[in-house]
Design a protein around this motif. Structure first.
Motif, PDB file in Angstrom:
ATOM      1  N   ALA A  71     -17.555 -43.762 -35.845  1.00 42.64           N
ATOM      2  CA  ALA A  71     -18.819 -43.035 -35.903  1.00 42.64           C
ATOM      3  C   ALA A  71     -19.356 -42.960 -37.332  1.00 42.64           C
ATOM      4  CB  ALA A  71     -18.640 -41.626 -35.335  1.00 42.64           C
ATOM      5  N   LEU A  72     -18.477 -42.724 -38.296  1.00 42.09           N
ATOM      6  CA  LEU A  72     -18.894 -42.690 -39.702  1.00 42.09           C
ATOM      7  C   LEU A  72     -19.483 -44.031 -40.121  1.00 42.09           C
ATOM      8  CD1 LEU A  72     -15.828 -40.776 -41.169  1.00 42.09           C
ATOM      9  CD2 LEU A  72     -18.180 -39.967 -41.233  1.00 42.09           C
ATOM     10  N   LYS A  81     -22.912 -44.432 -38.489  1.00 38.01           N
ATOM     11  CA  LYS A  81     -23.872 -43.527 -39.129  1.00 38.01           C
ATOM     12  C   LYS A  81     -24.396 -44.113 -40.440  1.00 38.01           C
ATOM     13  CE  LYS A  81     -25.252 -39.507 -41.290  1.00 38.01           C
ATOM     14  NZ  LYS A  81     -25.426 -39.168 -42.720  1.00 38.01           N
ATOM     15  N   LEU A 126     -24.674 -36.355 -37.868  1.00 35.97           N
ATOM     16  CA  LEU A 126     -23.319 -36.765 -37.515  1.00 35.97           C
ATOM     17  C   LEU A 126     -22.588 -35.582 -36.899  1.00 35.97           C
ATOM     18  CD1 LEU A 126     -21.263 -39.184 -37.865  1.00 35.97           C
ATOM     19  CD2 LEU A 126     -20.508 -38.021 -39.957  1.00 35.97           C
ATOM     20  N   GLU A 174     -21.797 -28.434 -39.541  1.00 40.49           N
ATOM     21  CA  GLU A 174     -22.522 -29.399 -38.728  1.00 40.49           C
ATOM     22  C   GLU A 174     -23.790 -28.778 -38.154  1.00 40.49           C
ATOM     23  OE1 GLU A 174     -19.188 -32.567 -37.065  1.00 40.49           O
ATOM     24  OE2 GLU A 174     -20.224 -31.240 -35.670  1.00 40.49           O
TER      25      GLU A 174
END
Length: 513
Positions: free
Chosen positions: A119-120, A123, A139, A149
């Motif tokens: 995911a990082l 992103k 994110l 978040e």
């Protein structure tokens, strides 16, 4: 634990869905310069050039044609393309292009991936494109606290004492601070269930990356939840929370308002468009049914379901099982510091192998363990060191590397031979990416050769020559190996003792409470 552990072998004669029988062949598309791409926003051309991207690969062009081009995203897309073929840009670019024309600021695109690390990575790709057209990217992966978040994802009204606002222009409602969200399923469900102002009400695009893995694991029923929260009934009204989900989801704060269709101020908005992607896309109708696809279109590479990167060279390394670490060391030394990833069958094997190699004197190879047993901060630091070249060899289990893209990986080494062709494809796909060359070495006993050959035939790979390790190097390492094994045994006993003390201490604390 190996990614495929516990799975049943693939069923033979699984019925092929009708829409999968006539796919779009990605291989018929040639690379295309970004400046010649029809309808592309000039700002995105500049953003791509800043990413050193001047042309699109076939899968990227094929997806563009079906979303921005003549296809106009009239059908949901299922993309089965080899690892390293450019699938992230394939969906990121058209989504950013489409959202750049929308004036209303809210959460419009959701990208779901199975791991934080992946995911990082995704992103970062969106963050390189979206700001160029005024879009923001969020994110939700649990890397930071949920409160941090929330502060990044939710925009709160700025109310100051003594200032009079025009009630027609000012709203006290919480709003999304991002237009695109990249998330892992668990943290996504945390926000759906508990975060005020977090809503999927205006979602236009859903991307399910690494689909096979996300469909295989429930992750708190994230998929049926998202599908139901973004689906309207026939008359345009949305169900109540009691009708929508079991009572365990009673705290959901993203239920769409009764009496309105998905969109803004009661106006209808186009359906939720979906893209699902994998290098080994499932053909199982029962699994695909979970996605609730709209007239799906399959984009794939030729007739073969499984395909290895074109520039990949595969080799088998025959070795004695008891001396396997020595064959690995000999191979790594012959690669002379080239960036490599070594795969084991489990996180436990990864840890044991790394510990063993640390006891080899004068190895002159910088290597690190990369495992889900480590904290996120440790994994991120290791990955940065590997990307920068400070670490030449990464030793990892399967769970942490699916879809990961590290520039310059020249070699993949299967320390433990994978049990499934899917696992082999995802491992091998860490090299020979984006048209570059790479090698995949698989260590095995002579009794495993027949099974290995049969497995590769599923990917139409009929050539896998033998790579001969230096017998002289192996013999010279025997004494060091014996000493390292003894130190490993001592280390294992020490770690067991420490873990037992921790468990005992925790047990005593619980009893006192």
């Amino acid at each position: 634990m190996e990614e495929d552990k516990g799975l049943k072998k693939e069923k033979k004669n699984i019925p092929v869905l009708p829409w999968m029988r006539n796919p779009v062949d990605i291989t018929t598309f040639d690379q295309c310069s970004v400046v010649l791409l029809p309808f592309i926003d000039p700002r995105l051309v500049a953003a791509l050039k800043n990413m050193s991207i001047t042309s699109l690969f076939p899968v990227q062009l094929a997806v563009w044609q079906e979303t921005i081009g003549p296809g106009s995203f009239e059908r949901d897309l299922c993309i089965n393309s080899p690892t390293g073929s450019g699938k992230t840009i394939a969906y990121a670019l058209p989504i950013v292009q489409m959202l750049s024309t929308r004036a209303v600021k809210c959460l419009r695109a959701l990208v779901v991936l199975p791991t934080r690390d992946l995911a990082l990575q995704v992103k970062e790709v969106f963050s390189a494109l979206a700001p160029a057209v005024g879009l923001s990217v969020g994110l939700a992966v649990g890397q930071s606290s949920i409160s941090d978040e929330i502060s990044e994802l939710i925009k709160k009204p700025n109310v100051e004492y003594g200032i009079c606002y025009d009630p027609e222009e000012f709203s006290y409602e919480l709003q999304s601070a991002v237009g695109i969200l990249v998330a892992t399923p668990g943290r996504l469900m945390d926000h759906i269930n508990n975060t005020d102002g977090f809503t999927l009400e205006h979602l236009s695009y859903l991307v399910v990356d690494e689909t096979d893995r996300l469909l295989r694991e429930a992750y708190q029923s994230w998929l049926p939840t998202v599908i139901q929260l973004t689906s309207s009934s026939v008359d345009g009204n949305f169900p109540s929370s009691a009708d929508l989900l079991p009572c365990t989801y009673g705290s959901l704060k993203t239920i769409r308002r009764m009496g309105t269709e998905r969109g803004f101020k009661g106006k209808a908005y186009p359906r939720l468009a979906k893209m699902v992607l994998s290098a080994t896309l499932t053909q199982d109708p029962s699994k695909l049914a979970q996605l609730d696809l709209h007239h799906p279109l399959l984009l794939t590479t030729g007739e073969r379901r499984y395909k290895l990167p074109e520039e990949l060279k595969s080799f088998k390394v025959l070795c004695q099982s008891k001396l396997k670490p020595l064959y690995l060391v000999s191979l790594l030394q012959s690669l002379q510091g080239e960036k490599s990833i070594v795969f084991t069958s489990s996180v436990e094997s990864t840890h044991r192998l790394c510990t063993l190699l640390k006891f080899f004197d004068n190895l002159q190879i910088e290597f690190k363990e990369y495992s889900r047993l480590q904290r996120q901060s440790v994994r991120s630091k290791t990955l940065r060191a590997f990307r920068s070249g400070q670490v030449q060899v990464l030793i990892s289990s399967d769970a942490m590397t699916r879809g990961m893209d590290v520039e310059g990986v020249r070699n993949v080494i299967n320390y433990d031979m994978p049990a499934y062709i899917k696992t082999f494809i995802h491992r091998a796909g860490r090299t020979a990416r984006a048209g570059l060359s790479g090698c995949c070495f698989t260590l095995m006993h002579k009794d495993e050769v027949k099974r290995f050959k049969k497995m590769l035939q599923k990917a139409d790979c009929n050539s896998c020559p033998t790579y001969s390790a230096s017998s002289e190097v192996i013999e010279s390492l025997r004494s060091v190996y014996s000493s390292a094994l003894e130190k490993l045994r001592e280390n294992v006993e020490s770690e067991k003792f420490k873990k037992s003390k921790i468990r005992l201490k925790s047990s005593n604390v619980r009893k006192e409470k």
